[in-house]
Design a protein around this motif. Structure first.
Motif, PDB file in Angstrom:
ATOM      1  N   PRO A  23      -0.373  -0.940  -2.439  1.00 59.79           N
ATOM      2  CA  PRO A  23      -0.015   0.475  -1.878  1.00 59.79           C
ATOM      3  C   PRO A  23       0.686   0.227  -0.327  1.00 59.79           C
ATOM      4  O   PRO A  23       0.972  -0.808   0.027  1.00 59.79           O
ATOM      5  CB  PRO A  23      -1.422   0.723  -1.313  1.00 59.79           C
ATOM      6  CG  PRO A  23      -2.269  -0.486  -1.293  1.00 59.79           C
ATOM      7  CD  PRO A  23      -1.463  -1.600  -2.344  1.00 59.79           C
ATOM      8  N   LYS A  24       1.521   1.347  -0.119  1.00 61.53           N
ATOM      9  CA  LYS A  24       2.163   1.111   1.141  1.00 61.53           C
ATOM     10  C   LYS A  24       1.781   1.778   2.199  1.00 61.53           C
ATOM     11  O   LYS A  24       0.861   2.643   2.152  1.00 61.53           O
ATOM     12  CB  LYS A  24       3.622   1.936   0.656  1.00 61.53           C
ATOM     13  CG  LYS A  24       4.383   1.369  -0.546  1.00 61.53           C
ATOM     14  CD  LYS A  24       4.842  -0.185  -0.232  1.00 61.53           C
ATOM     15  CE  LYS A  24       5.474  -0.842  -1.359  1.00 61.53           C
ATOM     16  NZ  LYS A  24       4.929  -1.882  -2.081  1.00 61.53           N
ATOM     17  N   PHE A  25       1.973   1.293   3.526  1.00 59.31           N
ATOM     18  CA  PHE A  25       1.243   1.896   4.579  1.00 59.31           C
ATOM     19  C   PHE A  25       2.589   2.298   5.615  1.00 59.31           C
ATOM     20  O   PHE A  25       3.316   1.046   6.082  1.00 59.31           O
ATOM     21  CB  PHE A  25       0.511   0.864   5.217  1.00 59.31           C
ATOM     22  CG  PHE A  25      -0.302   1.378   6.553  1.00 59.31           C
ATOM     23  CD1 PHE A  25      -1.069   2.512   6.358  1.00 59.31           C
ATOM     24  CD2 PHE A  25      -0.075   0.975   7.650  1.00 59.31           C
ATOM     25  CE1 PHE A  25      -1.914   2.889   7.611  1.00 59.31           C
ATOM     26  CE2 PHE A  25      -0.590   1.403   8.777  1.00 59.31           C
ATOM     27  CZ  PHE A  25      -1.466   2.483   8.701  1.00 59.31           C
ATOM     28  N   ASN A  26       2.291   3.349   6.051  1.00 55.58           N
ATOM     29  CA  ASN A  26       3.291   3.826   7.143  1.00 55.58           C
ATOM     30  C   ASN A  26       2.320   4.820   7.820  1.00 55.58           C
ATOM     31  O   ASN A  26       2.026   5.903   7.619  1.00 55.58           O
ATOM     32  CB  ASN A  26       4.447   4.736   6.475  1.00 55.58           C
ATOM     33  CG  ASN A  26       5.558   5.245   7.736  1.00 55.58           C
ATOM     34  OD1 ASN A  26       5.064   5.301   9.067  1.00 55.58           O
ATOM     35  ND2 ASN A  26       6.655   5.592   7.330  1.00 55.58           N
TER      36      ASN A  26
ATOM     37  N   LEU B  71      -8.642  -3.060  -2.975  1.00 60.98           N
ATOM     38  CA  LEU B  71      -8.963  -2.826  -4.209  1.00 60.98           C
ATOM     39  C   LEU B  71      -7.735  -3.251  -5.057  1.00 60.98           C
ATOM     40  O   LEU B  71      -8.024  -3.669  -6.147  1.00 60.98           O
ATOM     41  CB  LEU B  71      -8.926  -1.248  -4.292  1.00 60.98           C
ATOM     42  CG  LEU B  71      -9.271  -0.657  -5.604  1.00 60.98           C
ATOM     43  CD1 LEU B  71     -10.431  -1.266  -6.248  1.00 60.98           C
ATOM     44  CD2 LEU B  71      -9.409   0.892  -5.397  1.00 60.98           C
ATOM     45  N   SER B  72      -6.507  -3.229  -4.549  1.00 57.89           N
ATOM     46  CA  SER B  72      -5.452  -3.465  -5.352  1.00 57.89           C
ATOM     47  C   SER B  72      -5.197  -4.949  -5.768  1.00 57.89           C
ATOM     48  O   SER B  72      -5.090  -5.496  -6.936  1.00 57.89           O
ATOM     49  CB  SER B  72      -4.051  -3.033  -4.691  1.00 57.89           C
ATOM     50  OG  SER B  72      -4.037  -1.714  -4.482  1.00 57.89           O
TER      51      SER B  72
ATOM     52  N   GLY C 232      -6.465  -9.787  -9.707  1.00 57.10           N
ATOM     53  CA  GLY C 232      -7.149 -11.016  -9.676  1.00 57.10           C
ATOM     54  C   GLY C 232      -6.974 -11.986  -8.584  1.00 57.10           C
ATOM     55  O   GLY C 232      -7.068 -12.828  -8.652  1.00 57.10           O
ATOM     56  N   VAL C 233      -6.492 -11.236  -7.297  1.00 59.70           N
ATOM     57  CA  VAL C 233      -6.388 -12.000  -6.240  1.00 59.70           C
ATOM     58  C   VAL C 233      -7.779 -12.158  -5.348  1.00 59.70           C
ATOM     59  O   VAL C 233      -8.318 -11.059  -5.036  1.00 59.70           O
ATOM     60  CB  VAL C 233      -5.232 -11.496  -5.100  1.00 59.70           C
ATOM     61  CG1 VAL C 233      -5.222 -12.467  -3.881  1.00 59.70           C
ATOM     62  CG2 VAL C 233      -4.022 -11.439  -5.869  1.00 59.70           C
ATOM     63  N   ILE C 234      -8.285 -13.512  -5.148  1.00 57.33           N
ATOM     64  CA  ILE C 234      -9.601 -13.682  -4.401  1.00 57.33           C
ATOM     65  C   ILE C 234      -9.504 -14.619  -2.986  1.00 57.33           C
ATOM     66  O   ILE C 234     -10.133 -14.531  -2.513  1.00 57.33           O
ATOM     67  CB  ILE C 234     -10.642 -14.088  -5.490  1.00 57.33           C
ATOM     68  CG1 ILE C 234     -10.214 -15.374  -5.953  1.00 57.33           C
ATOM     69  CG2 ILE C 234     -10.964 -13.044  -6.467  1.00 57.33           C
ATOM     70  CD1 ILE C 234     -11.217 -15.996  -6.880  1.00 57.33           C
ATOM     71  N   GLU C 235      -8.196 -15.077  -3.257  1.00 54.79           N
ATOM     72  CA  GLU C 235      -8.067 -16.215  -1.928  1.00 54.79           C
ATOM     73  C   GLU C 235      -7.592 -15.388  -0.740  1.00 54.79           C
ATOM     74  O   GLU C 235      -6.617 -14.613  -1.109  1.00 54.79           O
ATOM     75  CB  GLU C 235      -7.053 -17.118  -2.364  1.00 54.79           C
ATOM     76  CG  GLU C 235      -7.408 -18.101  -3.510  1.00 54.79           C
ATOM     77  CD  GLU C 235      -7.027 -17.454  -4.952  1.00 54.79           C
ATOM     78  OE1 GLU C 235      -6.599 -16.377  -4.935  1.00 54.79           O
ATOM     79  OE2 GLU C 235      -7.236 -18.247  -5.945  1.00 54.79           O
TER      80      GLU C 235
END
Length: 94
Positions: free
Chosen positions: A25-28, A44-45, A50-53
């Motif tokens: 997601p992008k944040f501005n 969530l993304s 599969g990113v847990i680190e």
């Protein structure tokens, strides 16, 4: 006669997902999204991918920042972010 040595590059300790700029997601902040909501969307993304680190999350987070908030991130002193909790606190107070 000596045998040739292998010139293999060691595998990275942590494998980064491919093309994070496409699925993160992008944040501005000028678009009205709250920082807290962006962090929830980000978590969530990365979890869905599969990113847990924790250190991978810190590496991936800058891919989400746009405009002035991206400049803020790159103005942080090297080594000033040593954990996800420390970074999250800095981000939310910004």
């Amino acid at each position: 006669m000596d045998q040739p040595r292998s010139c293999k590059t060691p595998a990275p300790l942590i494998q980064l997902p491919t093309h994070p700029e496409k699925w993160l997601p992008k944040f501005n902040p000028d678009n009205g999204l709250l920082a807290e909501e962006h962090i929830k969307n980000f978590m969530l993304s990365i979890n869905l991918n599969g990113v847990i680190e924790e250190d991978v999350a810190i590496i991936l987070f800058p891919y989400t920042l746009q405009e002035a908030i991206g400049s803020w991130y790159f103005s942080l002193s090297p080594g000033s972010v040593n954990s996800w909790d420390a970074f999250q606190e800095k981000f939310l107070t910004k």
